[in-house]
Design a protein around this motif. Structure first.
Motif, PDB file in Angstrom:
ATOM      1  N   LEU A   1       0.809  -1.217   0.000  1.00  0.00           N
ATOM      2  CA  LEU A   1       0.000   0.000   0.000  1.00  0.00           C
ATOM      3  C   LEU A   1       0.847   1.274   0.000  1.00  0.00           C
ATOM      4  N   HIS A   2       2.158   1.126   0.093  1.00  0.00           N
ATOM      5  CA  HIS A   2       3.029   2.300   0.222  1.00  0.00           C
ATOM      6  C   HIS A   2       2.933   3.232  -0.985  1.00  0.00           C
ATOM      7  N   ASN A   3       2.831   2.683  -2.190  1.00  0.00           N
ATOM      8  CA  ASN A   3       2.760   3.527  -3.382  1.00  0.00           C
ATOM      9  C   ASN A   3       1.503   4.381  -3.412  1.00  0.00           C
ATOM     10  N   THR A   4       0.456   3.893  -2.766  1.00  0.00           N
ATOM     11  CA  THR A   4      -0.803   4.642  -2.740  1.00  0.00           C
ATOM     12  C   THR A   4      -0.843   5.660  -1.613  1.00  0.00           C
ATOM     13  N   TRP A   5      -0.391   5.256  -0.405  1.00  0.00           N
ATOM     14  CA  TRP A   5      -0.590   6.087   0.769  1.00  0.00           C
ATOM     15  C   TRP A   5       0.690   6.733   1.311  1.00  0.00           C
ATOM     16  N   ASP A   6       1.851   6.353   0.753  1.00  0.00           N
ATOM     17  CA  ASP A   6       3.140   6.834   1.276  1.00  0.00           C
ATOM     18  C   ASP A   6       3.296   6.344   2.724  1.00  0.00           C
ATOM     19  N   LYS A   7       4.005   7.086   3.573  1.00  0.00           N
ATOM     20  CA  LYS A   7       4.223   6.660   4.949  1.00  0.00           C
ATOM     21  C   LYS A   7       2.940   6.792   5.770  1.00  0.00           C
ATOM     22  N   VAL A   8       2.707   5.828   6.636  1.00  0.00           N
ATOM     23  CA  VAL A   8       1.501   5.840   7.460  1.00  0.00           C
ATOM     24  C   VAL A   8       1.880   5.644   8.930  1.00  0.00           C
ATOM     25  N   ALA A   9       0.953   5.957   9.813  1.00  0.00           N
ATOM     26  CA  ALA A   9       1.113   5.609  11.221  1.00  0.00           C
ATOM     27  C   ALA A   9       0.799   4.118  11.378  1.00  0.00           C
ATOM     28  N   PHE A  10       1.360   3.507  12.418  1.00  0.00           N
ATOM     29  CA  PHE A  10       1.218   2.049  12.575  1.00  0.00           C
ATOM     30  C   PHE A  10       0.807   1.730  14.007  1.00  0.00           C
ATOM     31  N   LEU A  11      -0.357   1.105  14.160  1.00  0.00           N
ATOM     32  CA  LEU A  11      -0.834   0.668  15.466  1.00  0.00           C
ATOM     33  C   LEU A  11      -0.838  -0.855  15.502  1.00  0.00           C
ATOM     34  N   GLN A  12      -0.100  -1.421  16.448  1.00  0.00           N
ATOM     35  CA  GLN A  12      -0.070  -2.873  16.590  1.00  0.00           C
ATOM     36  C   GLN A  12      -0.707  -3.269  17.916  1.00  0.00           C
ATOM     37  N   PHE A  13      -1.744  -4.077  17.841  1.00  0.00           N
ATOM     38  CA  PHE A  13      -2.407  -4.601  19.024  1.00  0.00           C
ATOM     39  C   PHE A  13      -1.781  -5.970  19.333  1.00  0.00           C
ATOM     40  N   TYR A  14      -0.970  -6.040  20.381  1.00  0.00           N
ATOM     41  CA  TYR A  14      -0.262  -7.291  20.655  1.00  0.00           C
ATOM     42  C   TYR A  14       0.288  -7.250  22.071  1.00  0.00           C
ATOM     43  N   SER A  15       0.628  -8.418  22.595  1.00  0.00           N
ATOM     44  CA  SER A  15       1.142  -8.527  23.963  1.00  0.00           C
ATOM     45  C   SER A  15       2.640  -8.282  24.044  1.00  0.00           C
ATOM     46  N   HIS A  16       3.369  -8.365  22.910  1.00  0.00           N
ATOM     47  CA  HIS A  16       4.816  -8.230  22.912  1.00  0.00           C
ATOM     48  C   HIS A  16       5.265  -7.037  22.054  1.00  0.00           C
ATOM     49  N   LEU A  17       6.467  -6.560  22.321  1.00  0.00           N
ATOM     50  CA  LEU A  17       7.082  -5.527  21.493  1.00  0.00           C
ATOM     51  C   LEU A  17       7.796  -6.210  20.334  1.00  0.00           C
TER      52      LEU A  17
ATOM     53  N   ARG B   1       0.644  -0.178  27.861  1.00  0.00           N
ATOM     54  CA  ARG B   1       0.502  -1.461  28.517  1.00  0.00           C
ATOM     55  C   ARG B   1      -0.975  -1.842  28.624  1.00  0.00           C
ATOM     56  N   ALA B   2      -1.227  -3.127  28.759  1.00  0.00           N
ATOM     57  CA  ALA B   2      -2.607  -3.623  28.804  1.00  0.00           C
ATOM     58  C   ALA B   2      -3.403  -2.978  29.927  1.00  0.00           C
ATOM     59  N   ARG B   3      -2.730  -2.644  31.027  1.00  0.00           N
ATOM     60  CA  ARG B   3      -3.426  -2.071  32.176  1.00  0.00           C
ATOM     61  C   ARG B   3      -3.674  -0.571  32.015  1.00  0.00           C
ATOM     62  N   GLN B   4      -3.148   0.016  30.944  1.00  0.00           N
ATOM     63  CA  GLN B   4      -3.368   1.435  30.656  1.00  0.00           C
ATOM     64  C   GLN B   4      -4.468   1.587  29.612  1.00  0.00           C
ATOM     65  N   ILE B   5      -5.499   0.798  29.717  1.00  0.00           N
ATOM     66  CA  ILE B   5      -6.500   0.669  28.666  1.00  0.00           C
ATOM     67  C   ILE B   5      -7.234   1.976  28.395  1.00  0.00           C
ATOM     68  N   ASP B   6      -7.306   2.859  29.388  1.00  0.00           N
ATOM     69  CA  ASP B   6      -8.089   4.089  29.218  1.00  0.00           C
ATOM     70  C   ASP B   6      -7.301   5.237  28.613  1.00  0.00           C
ATOM     71  N   GLU B   7      -6.002   5.029  28.314  1.00  0.00           N
ATOM     72  CA  GLU B   7      -5.211   6.115  27.751  1.00  0.00           C
ATOM     73  C   GLU B   7      -5.465   6.268  26.259  1.00  0.00           C
TER      74      GLU B   7
ATOM     75  N   MET C   1       2.885   2.440  17.508  1.00  0.00           N
ATOM     76  CA  MET C   1       2.375   2.250  18.861  1.00  0.00           C
ATOM     77  C   MET C   1       2.036   0.784  19.077  1.00  0.00           C
ATOM     78  N   HIS C   2       2.475   0.243  20.212  1.00  0.00           N
ATOM     79  CA  HIS C   2       2.121  -1.114  20.622  1.00  0.00           C
ATOM     80  C   HIS C   2       1.039  -1.003  21.691  1.00  0.00           C
ATOM     81  N   LEU C   3      -0.087  -1.632  21.458  1.00  0.00           N
ATOM     82  CA  LEU C   3      -1.225  -1.530  22.365  1.00  0.00           C
ATOM     83  C   LEU C   3      -1.482  -2.869  23.049  1.00  0.00           C
ATOM     84  N   SER C   4      -1.566  -2.856  24.361  1.00  0.00           N
ATOM     85  CA  SER C   4      -1.794  -4.025  25.221  1.00  0.00           C
ATOM     86  C   SER C   4      -0.537  -4.862  25.429  1.00  0.00           C
TER      87      SER C   4
END
Length: 218
Positions: free
Chosen positions: A34-50, A106-112, A79-82
């Protein structure tokens, strides 16, 4: 990747929306396609590990770090979420994550909130390990203390209502052989995919008139 690139470059059937085709897949290489269409994008990863560890320590480069090194994502937008593993090592996990301009909720910071994204196009990667094993046992690396299915869906719904511009997504690490008899993980994955598609419908990146499809969040 060639197939994804062709999909990403196609014109939408409803030209009155004047919107690019977006992508929901099961693999992260879609980000490169998708890079040719959108160029650089923000990246959100929902996962337990970095997934930005130092490859010099572990001997191989993870896809998230690869995307950063290849210039596919906006600086300081990963951003790594959870995240919640007890085995994060200071030097090749935490410090290298900071070197990449990546932050972790962190997973316990769910409201941020997720202020880093701002008004940028966003790619979402959801690993089934973001959920607690009680709700998604069929994942590659389980970690206790994760989010419930309800909490994850509420977060996705909140991001949609915040008009975050999603341009692509993937859902990974679903291992059906490890699911329970109720197919809890499979049901969660199906619902997550549905929520992502609804998000794409509700928040067109380049709207030029009324939406053609009904937004079920409304």
């Amino acid at each position: 990747m060639t197939g994804w690139a062709k999909i990403g470059s196609r014109k939408p059937r409803k030209i009155e929306k004047r919107d690019h085709v977006r992508l929901l897949s099961l693999a992260l290489p879609a980000l490169r396609a998708l890079h040719n269409t959108w160029d650089k994008v923000a990246f959100l990863q929902f996962y337990s590990h970095l997934d930005t560890w130092d490859p010099k320590q572990l001997g191989w480069l993870h896809e998230v770090l690869w995307a950063h090194e290849k210039g596919l994502v906006v600086d300081h937008s990963i951003m790594h979420l959870s995240s919640r593993s007890m085995l994060f090592e200071k030097h090749y996990n935490v410090e290298n994550n900071a070197r990449c301009g990546s932050t972790a909720i962190r997973a316990r910071q769910i409201d941020e909130g997720v202020d880093t994204v701002q008004d940028r196009p966003v790619y979402i990667s959801i690993d089934t390990g973001v959920l607690d094993p009680a709700f998604a046992p069929a994942t590659g690396t389980i970690e206790p203390g994760g989010w419930t299915t309800h909490e994850l869906l509420q977060i996705l719904n909140g991001l949609s209502h915040a008009d975050i511009k999603i341009i692509g997504a993937d859902i990974v690490e679903f291992a059906p052989a490890y699911d329970n008899r109720a197919e809890t993980t499979g049901l969660a994955v199906a619902q997550i995919a549905y929520e992502l598609l609804q998000w794409m419908i509700c928040v067109p990146v380049k709207p030029a008139g009324p939406l053609i499809l009904e937004c079920l969040y409304a």
